[in-house]
Design a protein around this motif. Structure first.
Motif, PDB file in Angstrom:
ATOM      1  N   TRP A 170      46.666  46.259  41.725  1.00 58.25           N
ATOM      2  CA  TRP A 170      45.405  45.637  41.347  1.00 58.25           C
ATOM      3  C   TRP A 170      45.691  44.730  40.164  1.00 58.25           C
ATOM      4  N   PRO A 171      45.719  43.438  40.364  1.00 52.56           N
ATOM      5  CA  PRO A 171      45.990  42.541  39.232  1.00 52.56           C
ATOM      6  C   PRO A 171      44.913  42.686  38.148  1.00 52.56           C
ATOM      7  N   LYS A 172      45.267  42.252  36.954  1.00 53.49           N
ATOM      8  CA  LYS A 172      44.362  42.376  35.815  1.00 53.49           C
ATOM      9  C   LYS A 172      43.049  41.668  36.110  1.00 53.49           C
ATOM     10  N   GLN A 173      41.943  42.388  35.858  1.00 60.76           N
ATOM     11  CA  GLN A 173      40.627  41.882  36.211  1.00 60.76           C
ATOM     12  C   GLN A 173      39.603  42.355  35.198  1.00 60.76           C
ATOM     13  N   GLN A 174      38.585  41.515  34.941  1.00 62.33           N
ATOM     14  CA  GLN A 174      37.550  41.860  33.985  1.00 62.33           C
ATOM     15  C   GLN A 174      36.733  43.059  34.456  1.00 62.33           C
ATOM     16  N   LEU A 175      36.402  43.922  33.518  1.00 64.20           N
ATOM     17  CA  LEU A 175      35.669  45.138  33.842  1.00 64.20           C
ATOM     18  C   LEU A 175      34.240  44.832  34.299  1.00 64.20           C
ATOM     19  N   THR A 176      33.733  43.692  33.962  1.00 65.65           N
ATOM     20  CA  THR A 176      32.344  43.365  34.299  1.00 65.65           C
ATOM     21  C   THR A 176      32.119  43.237  35.798  1.00 65.65           C
ATOM     22  N   LEU A 191      42.475  43.878  49.757  1.00 67.16           N
ATOM     23  CA  LEU A 191      41.111  44.391  49.846  1.00 67.16           C
ATOM     24  C   LEU A 191      40.264  43.681  48.803  1.00 67.16           C
ATOM     25  N   ARG A 192      39.117  43.158  49.258  1.00 60.01           N
ATOM     26  CA  ARG A 192      38.181  42.479  48.360  1.00 60.01           C
ATOM     27  C   ARG A 192      36.779  43.015  48.629  1.00 60.01           C
ATOM     28  N   ALA A 193      35.992  43.139  47.549  1.00 57.86           N
ATOM     29  CA  ALA A 193      34.590  43.532  47.656  1.00 57.86           C
ATOM     30  C   ALA A 193      33.801  42.688  46.671  1.00 57.86           C
ATOM     31  N   GLY A 194      33.298  41.544  47.143  1.00 58.91           N
ATOM     32  CA  GLY A 194      32.642  40.610  46.245  1.00 58.91           C
ATOM     33  C   GLY A 194      33.630  40.105  45.216  1.00 58.91           C
ATOM     34  N   ALA A 195      33.294  40.280  43.931  1.00 58.77           N
ATOM     35  CA  ALA A 195      34.194  39.854  42.854  1.00 58.77           C
ATOM     36  C   ALA A 195      35.258  40.885  42.552  1.00 58.77           C
ATOM     37  N   ILE A 196      35.165  42.065  43.149  1.00 55.68           N
ATOM     38  CA  ILE A 196      36.146  43.126  42.912  1.00 55.68           C
ATOM     39  C   ILE A 196      37.393  42.851  43.748  1.00 55.68           C
ATOM     40  N   GLY A 197      38.536  42.888  43.124  1.00 49.73           N
ATOM     41  CA  GLY A 197      39.788  42.641  43.831  1.00 49.73           C
ATOM     42  C   GLY A 197      40.311  41.241  43.542  1.00 49.73           C
ATOM     43  N   ASP A 202      32.691  44.117  28.216  1.00 48.97           N
ATOM     44  CA  ASP A 202      34.009  43.531  28.013  1.00 48.97           C
ATOM     45  C   ASP A 202      35.052  44.514  28.543  1.00 48.97           C
ATOM     46  N   GLY A 203      36.296  44.054  28.584  1.00 48.96           N
ATOM     47  CA  GLY A 203      37.401  44.911  28.990  1.00 48.96           C
ATOM     48  C   GLY A 203      38.076  44.400  30.253  1.00 48.96           C
ATOM     49  N   SER A 204      39.259  44.935  30.522  1.00 47.39           N
ATOM     50  CA  SER A 204      40.021  44.540  31.701  1.00 47.39           C
ATOM     51  C   SER A 204      40.671  45.782  32.305  1.00 47.39           C
ATOM     52  N   LEU A 205      41.003  45.670  33.614  1.00 53.36           N
ATOM     53  CA  LEU A 205      41.579  46.782  34.362  1.00 53.36           C
ATOM     54  C   LEU A 205      42.704  46.269  35.238  1.00 53.36           C
ATOM     55  N   TYR A 206      43.795  47.017  35.312  1.00 52.76           N
ATOM     56  CA  TYR A 206      44.826  46.745  36.312  1.00 52.76           C
ATOM     57  C   TYR A 206      45.470  48.069  36.706  1.00 52.76           C
ATOM     58  N   ALA A 207      46.064  48.119  37.913  1.00 59.46           N
ATOM     59  CA  ALA A 207      46.624  49.371  38.426  1.00 59.46           C
ATOM     60  C   ALA A 207      47.704  49.074  39.457  1.00 59.46           C
ATOM     61  N   GLN A 208      48.532  50.070  39.706  1.00 61.84           N
ATOM     62  CA  GLN A 208      49.574  49.980  40.728  1.00 61.84           C
ATOM     63  C   GLN A 208      49.823  51.377  41.286  1.00 61.84           C
TER      64      GLN A 208
END
Length: 880
Positions: A571-577, A546-552, A593-599
C-alpha cells in the motif's frame, strides 16, 4: 560348314534373340499374359522389366491391383534356386481396404480339399521379406520369414510392436511366440500354446489350448487367460490372483450356421467401483467371412453404490461388422449407481463405417441423465445431456453438445446452469468445440441472487474463455452489505496446451458498488484487478491492484504453482483522510492529517491454511471530535498471521505514540509497546510494555503487562496535580490542590479483582477548600454538624493515604485517611479524616460525581455528632 549346321546355328541365334527380346519387353506382355490365370477384375502391373542374372531373376517392382485399388506392392524381389526355391523381397505392402474388391472365388472341382492335400502341393521354398506391412496397421510392420515344405511349415514375424513364431506339422500348430504390447510402458501380451487343425483348411481347429499372462496398467496388475476347446465347444477364462470370480468367463459353441457365446460372465471389482454382468453374442454365417456375418447380442452391467444396485443393458444387432462398411444398430438403456450418484441412459444409435475406424451416431431421443449427491453439501437434482445427432469417431465428437444442471446446497441455495455448444471432430487438443453457458441461483447465507453468462471455445490445443460475466445483486452478511459485485474479463482467458510452448494468460476485473456497514460506515465503489500469466492453470503469476474510491491502489503480485499461492501486496503512502467514509457519521470524527503505508507477504495452501506477514505504518495522524482531539499519532505494526494466530511485533514491538490527547484533561506523549501472540497461551504469551503518558502535571506509567497473567501489572501514578484533576472533573462542592502519587496493581485475568490493594498518597502538601455555599448549607441544615464542618472549609493536608480496590463486577471501594490542619477565623486545628466510598465504575458518570458523594457523606456523618470537634472519623485539636 554345311548348310545343315548353319541352319541349326541360325535357329539357335533366333531363339536366343527372341528370348532376349521377350525378357526386355516383359513389362509389356507379362501382365496381359498373367491375366489369363488371375481372378477376373484383377491384374498385375510392372513399371520396370525384370532382369536375368547368372543365378537369379530380379523383379524391381510389381503391383497387384483389384480394380483400381492396389492390393499388394512388391519392391526389389529376387528369385533364386540354390537348393530350394528362395524369394527375397525388400518391401511387401498389402492394403486390406482392397480385399472387398476381390471377386468371389470359383473353386475348381479338381482343387485340393483337405489340409494334407494343400500341404503336399507346397514347394520346398523360403520367403524372406525385409519390411512387411498391412495397411492400415502400419505400426505393426516388421520382417517376415516363411519356410515351406510338405512336412513342416514355419512362419516368423519380428517387428517393434509385434513378434510371432508359429510352426505347422501335419494337423498340429505350435505357437511358440506371440508378443503384442497393449499399453505403453507395460510388458507385452505373451501368448503360447498348441492347436489341432481340422482336416479341412477352411474350418476352425478341432481342439487346442492357449495360455497367456496379462500385464495390465491398472489393478489387477497381473492376470492369466486360458482358451481351451474341443470339437465345437470351448471356453475363455481370465482370472486375477486376488479375485474369487473370473474377470471374463465366455463359454462358446460353434456350428456351420452360427458361433454362439451364451451365459457369459464378467466382473471388475477394482478402482472402488465394482462392476459385473452377463454377455451373450450370436454370429450367424460366420464361416462366410466377417462381412457376411450377422451379429447380435446383449451385454448388461450391474453397478453397486450407496444408492443401491443399478443395471444397464446394451443390446446390439442384428447387424454386420465389416472392414469397409459396418452397419450395427445398438441401444443402451438402464441405470448405473456410483457412490451416491445415479446415472440413467436411453441411448439409441448405430455403428457404421470401417470396423477399425467406426462411426457411432446417436438417434433422436438419445438422453443421458444423472442425479444424486457429489459431496455431502451438494445435491444434484438433475443433470441432462441430450445427445441426439451427436457422432463419435476416431477423429472425435461432432454435433451439438448440451448440458443442463439443476442442484442445491443445504443452507446455501439452489442454482441452474446451462451449456450449449457445437463440436467439430473434437477430441482434447484436437478439433473445435465452441460453447456458451449461462445460469442463475440464490446464495441464501448472504441473501443474494447471482447470475453467470459467457462464451468460450476449445480449438486444437487452445482453450479460450472469451466472455465472462458473473455477479450478485448484493452480498449481505452481518453488519455488511455489498452492492452489485461482478466479475468480468478485461482480456480473454487463454490456455495454450502446446507441450513445446505452453501458456496461460488472462485479465479479470472484480467491480462492486458501495459497501455499507450497519454503523454507518461506507466503503466507496471498489475495483479489484488481476492479470494472469503462466504456463497452465496450475502454474501462473498474477499482478493487479485494489481501489475503492480514493482508497488505494493496493498493488499485489504473486504466483500459484498448483499447490501453494504466494504473493505480496503493498500500500503506497497515502493520506489518512481518504478513510473518512469508513467512519460512521454519528462518531462525529474528522480525520485531519496523517499518512498510511503497508506491505504484506502471504501464502496459502491445503493443509497449511492462510499465512501472512508484513507491517503497516501510520505517521502523524490527527482526528478531531466535538469533545476530543488527537494529534501526532505514530503507529508501527509488524505482524505475522499463521494457523489462526497473530504474532505481533515480529522484528520489533508494535509501537504506538500519540503526541496530544485533548479531552476533559490534556495528555501528552502517550507511548506503548506490544509484542507477542494473539490469542495468547503459556507457550506464546502477549506482552504490553513501556506504557507512559504525561497528564495532569505528572506521569502515569506501566512497565509490563503479560498475558496470560500470573502477576499484577503495576500502574504507577507520579505527581499527578489534583487541582488539574478537580478542574477536569469540575465538582462544585470543593477544590483540591497539590500532587498525588501511587501504585495500582492491575489484574486482567483474576477471578475477582481488577485492582487489588492499590494506593494513592501525597508526596507534598495539599490544600482542600469546601465551597462556601456547600458548607453553609450543611451548617444551616444541621447546627451540630456546623461546628465540625467549619474546620473543613479550608484545610492544609500534610498526609493522605487512600486504598483502592476494584473487583471485576465494577465495584470500587475507596478507604481514605487524611491528616491536616483546618483553619477557621484565625484559629487552626489538627483534623484526622477517614473516608470510605463504594461505587460501580461501570457507570462512568456516576463515578465522576465525586463532589456530590462527598457532600452526602459529610452531611450524614458530621450531623450525628454531639461535639463540633469530635465525631467518628474526625478529630479536631484547637490551637489558639
Amino acid at each position: 560348314m554345311t548348310g545343315k549346321y548353319k541352319a541349326i546355328i541360325a535357329i539357335a541365334l533366333l531363339i536366343v534373340l527372341s528370348l532376349l527380346a521377350l525378357l526386355h519387353t516383359t513389362a509389356y506382355w507379362l501382365p496381359g499374359f498373367a491375366g489369363l490365370w488371375l481372378p477376373k477384375g484383377t491384374r498385375i502391373a510392372l513399371e520396370a522389366s525384370p532382369r536375368l542374372t547368372r543365378n537369379a531373376i530380379v523383379i524391381p517392382d510389381l503391383r497387384y491391383l483389384a480394380g483400381e485399388c492396389e492390393l499388394a506392392r512388391v519392391d526389389n524381389a529376387i528369385l533364386r534356386h540354390p537348393s530350394r526355391w528362395q524369394l527375397d523381397v525388400d518391401t511387401l505392402t498389402l492394403n486390406s481396404a482392397c480385399l472387398s474388391q476381390l471377386p468371389e472365388s470359383d473353386t475348381a472341382a479338381s482343387a485340393p480339399r483337405t489340409l494334407a492335400e494343400w500341404q503336399a502341393m507346397l514347394p520346398r521354398s523360403f520367403l524372406n521379406v525385409k519390411h512387411f506391412s498391412l495397411a492400415p496397421w502400419d505400426q505393426y510392420a516388421g520382417a517376415l520369414s516363411v519356410a515351406l515344405s510338405p512336412e513342416t511349415q514355419q512362419l516368423s514375424f519380428q517387428g517393434e510392436r509385434l513378434r510371432v513364431k508359429v510352426a505347422v506339422k501335419g494337423q498340429t500348430l505350435t505357437l511358440s511366440q506371440f508378443e503384442l504390447p497393449l499399453f505403453d510402458g507395460e510388458p507385452p501380451l505373451a501368448l503360447a500354446g498348441d492347436l489341432t487343425l481340422g482336416l479341412m483348411p477352411d474350418g476352425l481347429p478341432t481342439q487346442g489350448s492357449l495360455r497367456t499372462s496379462l500385464h495390465l496398467p491398472c489393478e489387477p496388475r497381473d492376470a492369466t487367460a486360458e482358451l481351451e476347446w474341443d470339437a465345437d465347444r470351448g471356453q475363455l477364462i481370465v482370472m486375477a490372483p486376488d479375485a474369487e470370480d473370473p474377470l471374463i468367463d465366455l463359454p462358446w459353441t460353434a456350428s456351420a450356421g452360427a458361433l454362439t457365446i451364451s451365459d457369459g460372465r464378467w466382473s471388475w471389482p477394482y478402482q472402488g467401483f465394482p462392476l459385473s454382468g452377463r454377455v451373450a453374442v450370436r454370429a450367424r454365417d460366420w464361416q462366410q467371412g466377417l462381412d457376411r456375418t450377422l451379429i447380435d447380442g446383449r451385454l448388461n452391467v450391474v453397478t453397486q453404490g450407496r444408492a443401491g444396485k443399478g443395471n444397464a443393458v446394451l443390446n446390439f444387432g442384428p447387424g454386420r461388422l465389416s472392414l469397409t462398411d459396418s452397419a450395427m444398430p445398438l441401444r443402451l438403456t438402464g441405470e448405473a449407481k456410483q457412490e451416491a450418484m445415479i446415472f440413467y441412459a436411453g441411448l439409441p444409435g448405430d455403428l457404421s463405417g470401417p470396423l477399425l475406424t467406426p462411426t457411432l451416431r446417436f438417434h433422436p431421443g438419445a438422453l443421458l441423465r444423472s442425479r444424486g449427491r457429489v459431496i455431502d453439501a451438494l445435491n444434484i437434482d438433475e443433470i441432462r445431456w441430450p445427445l441426439a445427432g451427436v457422432t463419435l469417431t476416431q477423429d472425435g465428437v461432432a454435433g451439438r453438445l448440451q448440458a443442463i444442471l439443476r442442484a442445491h446446497e443445504g443452507g446455501t441455495g439452489d442454482f441452474t446452469l446451462h451449456l450449449d455448444g457445437q463440436a467439430s471432430h473434437f477430441l482434447p487438443d484436437k478439433g473445435l468445440w465452441n460453447w456458451r453457458y449461462w445460469g442463475d441461483g440464490r446464495f441464501t447465507p448472504m441473501q443474494a441472487a447471482w447470475d453467470v453468462a459467457g462464451r468460450g471455445r476449445w480449438q486444437d490445443s487452445t482453450i479460450e474463455l472469451t466472455e465472462l460475466s458473473t455477479g450478485f445483486d448484493q452480498l449481505q452478511y452481518g453488519s455488511m452489505t455489498m452492492t452489485t459485485p461482478r466479475l468480468t474479463l478485461a482480456e480473454p482467458l487463454r490456455w495454450v496446451r502446446d507441450p513445446a510452448a505452453p501458456s496461460f494468460t488472462g485479465d479479470l476485473r472484480l467491480n462492486a458498488g458501495e459497501t455499507r456497514f450497519s454503523g454507518g460506515s461506507v466503503l466507496p465503489p471498489s475495483a479489484f484487478t488481476f492479470a494472469l500469466k503462466g504456463s497452465d492453470p496450475t502454474s501462473f503469476n498474477f499482478r493487479g491492484d485494489l481501489r475503492a474510491g480514493a482508497i488505494g491502489p493496493v498493488r499485489h503480485h504473486g504466483r500459484w504453482d498448483g499447490e501453494r499461492l504466494r504473493g505480496e501486496a503493498w500500500w503506497p503512502k497515502q493520506q489518512l483522510t481518504v478513510f473518512q467514509p469508513l467512519l460512521p457519521p454519528d462518531w462525529e470524527m474528522a480525520l485531519r492529517d496523517g499518512s498510511l503505508y503497508a506491505q504484506v507477504a502471504f501464502s496459502a495452501a491445503a493443509g497449511q491454511g492462510f499465512e501472512a506477514g508484513g507491517h503497516g505504518v501510520l505517521r502523524d495522524g490527527s482526528a478531531w471530535m466535538p469533545d476530543n482531539k488527537i494529534d501526532g499519532v505514530d503507529f508501527v505494526l509488524p505482524f505475522r498471521f499463521s494457523a489462526g494466530t497473530w504474532h505481533l511485533g515480529t522484528r520489533g514491538p508494535v509501537r504506538l505514540k500519540i503526541g496530544t490527547i485533548e479531552n476533559q484533561i490534556v495528555a501528552h506523549n502517550f507511548t506503548a509497546s506490544l509484542q507477542g501472540w494473539y490469542p495468547w497461551s503459556e507457550a506464546q504469551p502477549l506482552g504490553l510494555s513501556d506504557v507512559s503518558v504525561e497528564a495532569l502535571g505528572g506521569t502515569i506509567t506501566m512497565q509490563q503487562l503479560r498475558m496470560p497473567q500470573h502477576d499484577a501489572a503495576l500502574v504507577r501514578v507520579n505527581n499527578i496535580s489534583t487541582s488539574e484533576l478537580v478542574s477536569a472533573v469540575n465538582p462544585k462542592q470543593f477544590t483540591l490542590s497539590g500532587p498525588v502519587s501511587g501504585a495500582l496493581p492491575l489484574w486482567l485475568e483474576h477471578p475477582q479483582w481488577i485492582i487489588k490493594d492499590g494506593w494513592l498518597a501525597n508526596p507534598g502538601p495539599m490544600t482542600l477548600r469546601l465551597d462556601k455555599d456547600t458548607a453553609d448549607a450543611i451548617a444551616n441544615d444541621n447546627v451540630a454538624a456546623g461546628a465540625a464542618i467549619n474546620w473543613l472549609r479550608y484545610m492544609e493536608i500534610s498526609r493522605s493515604w487512600t486504598r483502592i480496590d476494584l473487583d471485576n463486577l465494577g465495584a470500587l471501594r475507596l478507604q481514605a485517611s487524611i491528616t491536616g490542619t483546618g483553619k477557621v477565623q484565625g484559629k487552626s486545628s489538627t483534623v484526622h479524616l477517614n473516608y470510605s466510598h463504594e461505587e460501580n465504575l461501570f457507570t462512568l458518570w456516576r463515578s465522576l460525581r465525586f463532589g456530590d458523594n462527598l457532600q452526602s457523606w459529610l452531611e450524614q456523618n458530621l450531623s450525628s455528632q454531639p461535639s463540633s470537634c469530635a465525631a467518628p472519623g474526625a478529630v479536631c485539636e484547637e490551637n489558639k
